[in-house]
Design a protein around this motif. Structure first.
Motif, PDB file in Angstrom:
ATOM      1  N   THR A   1       0.778  -1.049  -0.040  1.00  0.00           N
ATOM      2  CA  THR A   1      -0.151  -0.259  -0.083  1.00  0.00           C
ATOM      3  C   THR A   1       1.007   0.912   0.383  1.00  0.00           C
ATOM      4  OG1 THR A   1      -1.868  -1.235   1.063  1.00  0.00           O
ATOM      5  CG2 THR A   1      -1.846   0.701   1.243  1.00  0.00           C
ATOM      6  N   VAL A   2       1.705   1.649   0.734  1.00  0.00           N
ATOM      7  CA  VAL A   2       2.614   2.242   0.709  1.00  0.00           C
ATOM      8  C   VAL A   2       3.710   2.421  -0.770  1.00  0.00           C
ATOM      9  CG1 VAL A   2       4.989   3.209   1.817  1.00  0.00           C
ATOM     10  CG2 VAL A   2       3.152   2.715   3.305  1.00  0.00           C
ATOM     11  N   SER A   3       3.711   1.179  -1.044  1.00  0.00           N
ATOM     12  CA  SER A   3       4.961   1.038  -2.562  1.00  0.00           C
ATOM     13  C   SER A   3       3.887   2.072  -3.205  1.00  0.00           C
ATOM     14  CB  SER A   3       5.289  -0.108  -2.322  1.00  0.00           C
ATOM     15  OG  SER A   3       6.060  -1.216  -1.730  1.00  0.00           O
ATOM     16  N   VAL A   4       2.246   1.713  -3.634  1.00  0.00           N
ATOM     17  CA  VAL A   4       1.578   2.418  -4.537  1.00  0.00           C
ATOM     18  C   VAL A   4       1.702   4.011  -4.700  1.00  0.00           C
ATOM     19  CG1 VAL A   4      -0.794   2.832  -4.976  1.00  0.00           C
ATOM     20  CG2 VAL A   4      -0.311   0.773  -4.234  1.00  0.00           C
ATOM     21  N   ILE A   5       2.001   4.689  -3.282  1.00  0.00           N
ATOM     22  CA  ILE A   5       1.986   6.077  -3.486  1.00  0.00           C
ATOM     23  C   ILE A   5       3.622   6.724  -3.184  1.00  0.00           C
ATOM     24  CG2 ILE A   5      -0.687   6.546  -3.070  1.00  0.00           C
ATOM     25  CD1 ILE A   5       0.317   7.250  -0.433  1.00  0.00           C
TER      26      ILE A   5
ATOM     27  N   VAL B   1      -7.536  -9.000  -8.359  1.00  0.00           N
ATOM     28  CA  VAL B   1      -6.486  -9.203  -9.230  1.00  0.00           C
ATOM     29  C   VAL B   1      -5.094  -8.555  -8.384  1.00  0.00           C
ATOM     30  CG1 VAL B   1      -6.015  -6.322  -9.875  1.00  0.00           C
ATOM     31  CG2 VAL B   1      -7.851  -6.619 -10.081  1.00  0.00           C
ATOM     32  N   MET B   2      -5.262  -8.853  -7.166  1.00  0.00           N
ATOM     33  CA  MET B   2      -3.693  -9.028  -6.445  1.00  0.00           C
ATOM     34  C   MET B   2      -3.380 -10.083  -6.442  1.00  0.00           C
ATOM     35  SD  MET B   2      -3.267  -5.712  -5.351  1.00  0.00           S
ATOM     36  CE  MET B   2      -3.703  -5.062  -6.458  1.00  0.00           C
TER      37      MET B   2
ATOM     38  N   TYR C   1      -0.402  -2.340  -9.069  1.00  0.00           N
ATOM     39  CA  TYR C   1       0.722  -1.284  -7.563  1.00  0.00           C
ATOM     40  C   TYR C   1      -0.179  -0.162  -8.519  1.00  0.00           C
ATOM     41  CZ  TYR C   1       4.864  -3.228  -6.820  1.00  0.00           C
ATOM     42  OH  TYR C   1       5.698  -4.048  -6.114  1.00  0.00           O
ATOM     43  N   GLY C   2      -1.254  -0.310  -9.564  1.00  0.00           N
ATOM     44  CA  GLY C   2      -2.816   1.187 -10.160  1.00  0.00           C
ATOM     45  C   GLY C   2      -2.244   2.244 -10.782  1.00  0.00           C
ATOM     46  N   ASN C   3      -0.613   2.438 -11.471  1.00  0.00           N
ATOM     47  CA  ASN C   3      -0.121   2.943 -11.615  1.00  0.00           C
ATOM     48  C   ASN C   3      -0.655   3.436 -13.399  1.00  0.00           C
ATOM     49  OD1 ASN C   3       1.356   1.419 -12.614  1.00  0.00           O
ATOM     50  ND2 ASN C   3       3.475   2.854 -12.530  1.00  0.00           N
ATOM     51  N   ILE C   4      -2.102   2.794 -14.119  1.00  0.00           N
ATOM     52  CA  ILE C   4      -2.932   2.628 -15.137  1.00  0.00           C
ATOM     53  C   ILE C   4      -2.664   3.700 -15.311  1.00  0.00           C
ATOM     54  CG2 ILE C   4      -2.659   0.252 -15.272  1.00  0.00           C
ATOM     55  CD1 ILE C   4      -5.515   0.365 -14.707  1.00  0.00           C
TER      56      ILE C   4
END
Length: 383
Positions: free
Chosen positions: A32-36, A204-205, A328-331
């Motif tokens: 979760t921290v890595s995402v942001i 997804v995960m 990581y959700g950066n799409i």
């Protein structure tokens, strides 16, 4: 035919999560921290910000390298990493007194804002989440296996949870969160509601995690998913020592000509006279990572020796380049990162509420055992 009772499904649901609860929760939190991590770096480190008050155009990668070579005349630049537009470029180099250093260069002003000899917060979080800092040896890391194997835990918890809560779709139209019926009821409602609304995220995960596990097994068995960068043939090298006619600026222009929407994210310079310019970047496809497009440019001839784009990828190569954006959700930029971050918090919270429910159940079971042993104790006391 053997059928499983609801009680057995419930126990199976607990077994999928509880034995590895601490590790699973830790991986959820670090992910979760890595995402942001990019945004946290911008917020907490002023030297990492690419401020551009005069609205200047971005410098080319070759000009960014020139800034470092001007500040450190004896530097030997190896590669350049480009992050988000609001973060500085990272130039990796060696020098007479620096076996490894990273210069953070503002790509709008050319200013070298900092030089570090350690990994960045972004790399630290990705490493901690990805393989727990376990060392790599002979193509594998125990930590990478541990993390990616959590996909089975997540997938198992998801499937058994759906079996236990048969009417889960009601949570979408009739969400229930009771605050006034005790801690046990509140935790159960919160855990169930979070799980139902996170079905897509857990799927997804779990699927991307399974891919990471497959990828680890392939690496371990030396099965290449992506071809190695080519080398210049010895027979084509000039007989006398001279500077290659094609420089980085020309190599970038050749790549841009091949892929008009190309945005460089990683550039590796030739390490020796047989090395090539290896240039990676993104294009106009949103589901692929920042390394989906690449070229290897021969510095002696200016020819493209190898290239890659989503249109030419095999199935396995496609999976390897879409897994990270989905994980990581950066799409879709900042907005999808925020969505991934929120659901990452929910998933982390679910692992905690699940453990609290299990712990409460253990405590509630203790009096039952005590009552069962009470007659024996009374007889012993009577004797």
């Amino acid at each position: 035919m053997f059928t499983m009772s609801k009680r057995l499904w419930f126990q199976l649901h607990g077994w999928f999560s509880l034995p590895v609860w601490v590790l699973f929760c830790f991986i959820c939190v670090t992910g979760t921290v890595s995402v942001i991590s990019h945004e946290l770096t911008w917020l907490t480190n002023s030297e990492a910000r690419a401020n551009n008050p005069n609205d200047l155009p971005s410098l080319g990668v070759d000009q960014v390298i020139n800034s470092v070579e001007k500040a450190y005349p004896t530097a030997d630049v190896m590669s350049v990493l480009t992050y988000e537009p609001y973060l500085v470029n990272a130039v990796i180099f060696t020098d007479t007194d620096k076996p490894y250093a990273v210069a953070y260069v503002n790509q709008y002003t050319g200013e070298v804002q900092a030089v570090n000899d350690t990994i960045s917060f972004i790399e630290f979080m990705r490493t901690l989440h990805g393989w727990l800092f376990f060392p790599w040896q002979e193509g594998y890391s125990v930590g990478y296996y541990l993390v990616s194997a959590m996909a089975f835990v997540l997938l198992g918890a998801l499937v058994t949870g759906l079996v236990i809560y048969k009417n889960f779709w009601r949570a979408f139209s009739q969400p229930k969160l009771r605050f006034n019926q005790g801690k046990k009821t509140f935790l159960k409602d919160l855990h169930t509601l979070s799980g139902v609304w996170s079905i897509w995220f857990m799927a997804v995960m779990a699927l991307t995690g399974l891919w990471y596990l497959v990828q680890a097994i392939m690496w371990h068995n030396e099965i290449d998913i992506e071809e190695h960068a080519p080398l210049v043939a010895v027979s084509t090298l000039p007989a006398d020592k001279q500077t290659p006619p094609t420089d980085l600026k020309a190599a970038l222009a050749i790549t841009k000509e091949k892929y008009p929407d190309f945005k460089p994210s990683y550039v590796m310079l030739p390490e020796h006279n047989r090395g090539m310019f290896n240039i990676m970047g993104s294009g106009d496809t949103i589901f692929y990572d920042n390394y989906a497009y690449s070229t290897s440019i021969n510095p002696w001839t200016g020819e493209i020796a190898a290239s890659k784009s989503p249109e030419t990828m095999s199935g396995l190569l496609t999976l390897s380049h879409i897994a990270d954006p989905l994980h990581y959700g950066n799409i879709g930029g900042l907005w999808t990162k925020v969505i991934w971050f929120i659901f990452g918090l929910i998933l982390s919270g679910m692992s905690i509420t699940g453990f609290m429910m299990y712990a409460a159940k253990l405590v509630n079971n203790k009096p039952v055992k005590a009552r069962q042993s009470a007659p024996v104790n009374n007889v012993q006391e009577a004797n």
